[in-house]
Design an enzyme around this catalytic site. Structure first.
Site, mmCIF file in Angstrom:
data_model
loop_
_atom_site.group_PDB
_atom_site.id
_atom_site.type_symbol
_atom_site.label_atom_id
_atom_site.label_comp_id
_atom_site.label_asym_id
_atom_site.label_seq_id
_atom_site.Cartn_x
_atom_site.Cartn_y
_atom_site.Cartn_z
ATOM 1 N N HIS A 412 0.812 -1.220 0.000
ATOM 2 C CA HIS A 412 0.000 0.000 0.000
ATOM 3 C C HIS A 412 0.847 1.271 0.000
ATOM 4 C CE1 HIS A 412 -3.652 2.128 0.092
ATOM 5 N NE2 HIS A 412 -4.376 1.265 0.783
ATOM 6 N N ASP A 416 -2.166 2.230 -4.432
ATOM 7 C CA ASP A 416 -3.439 2.328 -3.726
ATOM 8 C C ASP A 416 -4.439 1.386 -4.380
ATOM 9 O OD1 ASP A 416 -4.220 3.581 -6.074
ATOM 10 O OD2 ASP A 416 -4.251 5.583 -5.215
#
Length: 439
Positions: A412, A416
């Site tokens: 992450h 995204d």
């Protein structure tokens, strides 16, 4: 001027390498690019190639030594330089001239020395008419020492055909190769034929309770497995993972495979097709072709796709560099070569460098779906499940279609959810309609 032979680094995080064995001996003539030693690095067991042509001299590292990256372990010298550079060995005295110990060694070809080492043969005991020991001389000596009759026919024993790595591992584990049935060419014993724990010939196999440890290693694992465990732990504990899952209709992919095999004559696999499709998708979505490094995103101009390959003592990820530029036949050839050399422990440093995206295909093992751990410092890894028939809507009616579950594991910090989903969606579109990329 002599050329230094140094312990190589495969990546910035590597600090040391282990010298497993010398393929060449001090005083041997070597050619540039010729394997001279076998070393174990953070990721693979590989052959160290001579950086120049000449004579191997000034050997300072012993087998089993763990050596810092960048340190000199030997030199390649000219014939004139070699005597002055070769250090006195265990058999030399302070009064011996430099190189006297090496000169006292029996003359033997590199292959003869290698075979003698594998069988524990003292070359001083091998006699030849020419004065130089060749491969046939060592094998003849080994044959002469193996006079134990086999229970089956009462005849004399013979040298068992086996790959060098299988022979070395068998010696380390105390396994009698004569008790094994080989699956290689001519019945040769391969690594896959070795049991995890050695069982003396003629006895019943005992249950295997734990893997046998490699020589010099504790805890039942080798360096490759230990480093893999450390890096996967570091990835799992430092990279915030999230997962995107998509079931894809692979009707056209199945047809593409059959067409590709027919038109190319090559043994194309689903993994090859997926590499090609993933590479094309990375070109469309360069924001996925990134790494998280030193608190910032690092974008990569080349599309280098890694393939997770399971070995006996760990997991390695050889890389198909610039996969987006490869035709299907070239891709198949390179993939076959990389996998074969990975399984044989013959990968070069460049073979495992520069990967920016990894594919892990466990579908070939019957796995429906799984979530993989990101291979640092990459941003994502694609986990591929097996192809199964499922009932799916088709033109408003239920129909049985072949499908495959893809799971995209993402870091992450580098990706995204939206960008990951866009990439996976674009890949699914190409898989369901791959004809534009045919061959």
């Amino acid at each position: 001027m002599a050329t230094n032979v140094i312990m190589p680094a495969l990546e910035l995080a590597q600090e040391t390498g282990k010298l497993l064995r010398w393929i060449k001996a001090p005083g041997d003539t070597v050619r540039k690019g010729e394997p001279i030693a076998e070393i174990e690095t953070d990721k693979v067991t590989m052959e160290l190639e001579a950086p120049a042509s000449g004579i191997l001299s000034a050997v300072t590292a012993q087998e089993g030594d763990v050596i810092p990256v960048g340190h000199t372990i030997a030199q390649i010298a000219s014939a004139a330089e070699a005597p002055a550079l070769t250090p006195a060995g265990p058999g030399a005295t302070s009064g011996d001239p430099p190189g006297a110990a090496a000169d006292a060694r029996p003359k033997a070809s590199p292959l003869a020395r290698k075979i003698a080492e594998e069988h524990g043969v003292d070359l001083n005991r091998v006699k030849t008419a020419s004065g130089k020991i060749e491969k046939a001389d060592v094998l003849a000596y080994v044959e002469s020492q193996r006079v134990v009759a086999t229970p089956a026919n009462g005849g004399a024993g013979h040298l068992v055909a086996a790959s060098p790595k299988a022979r070395r591992l068998a010696a380390e584990r105390g396994i009698d190769l004569r008790a094994l049935k080989g699956s290689g060419p001519g019945g040769a014993v391969l690594v896959m034929d070795l049991p995890l724990v050695g069982v003396p010939a003629g006895t019943a196999a005992a249950p295997v309770t734990q893997p046998a440890s490699r020589k010099g290693e504790g805890g039942g694992v080798g360096t490759v497995w230990r480093i893999m465990a450390e890096r996967m732990t570091a990835s799992w504990t430092s990279a915030p993972h999230f997962y995107l899952v998509r079931e894809v209709n692979v009707t056209r992919l199945v047809a593409w495979l059959a067409t590709a095999r027919k038109q190319t004559g090559a043994h194309v696999t689903y993994t090859d097709l997926l590499v090609k499709l993933v590479a094309a998708t990375l070109v469309q979505h360069p924001r996925v072709n990134v790494s998280w490094k030193d608190g910032a995103l690092e974008r990569h101009p080349d599309v280098n796709v890694g393939l997770a390959v399971a070995l006996e003592d760990g997991l390695v990820v050889p890389v198909l560099h610039r996969a987006d530029t490869l035709g299907l036949v070239e891709l198949v050839t390179r993939r076959e070569d990389l996998v074969a050399r990975a399984q044989a422990g013959k990968l070069r440093p460049a073979d495992i460098q520069g990967g920016v995206f990894t594919i892990s295909n466990l579908g070939m093992y019957g796995v429906d779906a799984f979530s993989a751990i990101v291979n640092p410092p990459q941003a994502a890894i694609l986990a591929v499940g097996r192809i199964t028939d499922r009932v799916v809507p088709l033109d408003g009616q239920p129909a049985v279609q072949p499908t495959m579950v893809l799971t995209l594991s993402c870091d992450h910090r580098a990706l995204d959810g939206a960008r990951g989903a866009q990439f996976l969606g674009a890949l699914a579109d190409l898989i369901e309609e791959p004809l534009a990329l045919l061959l």
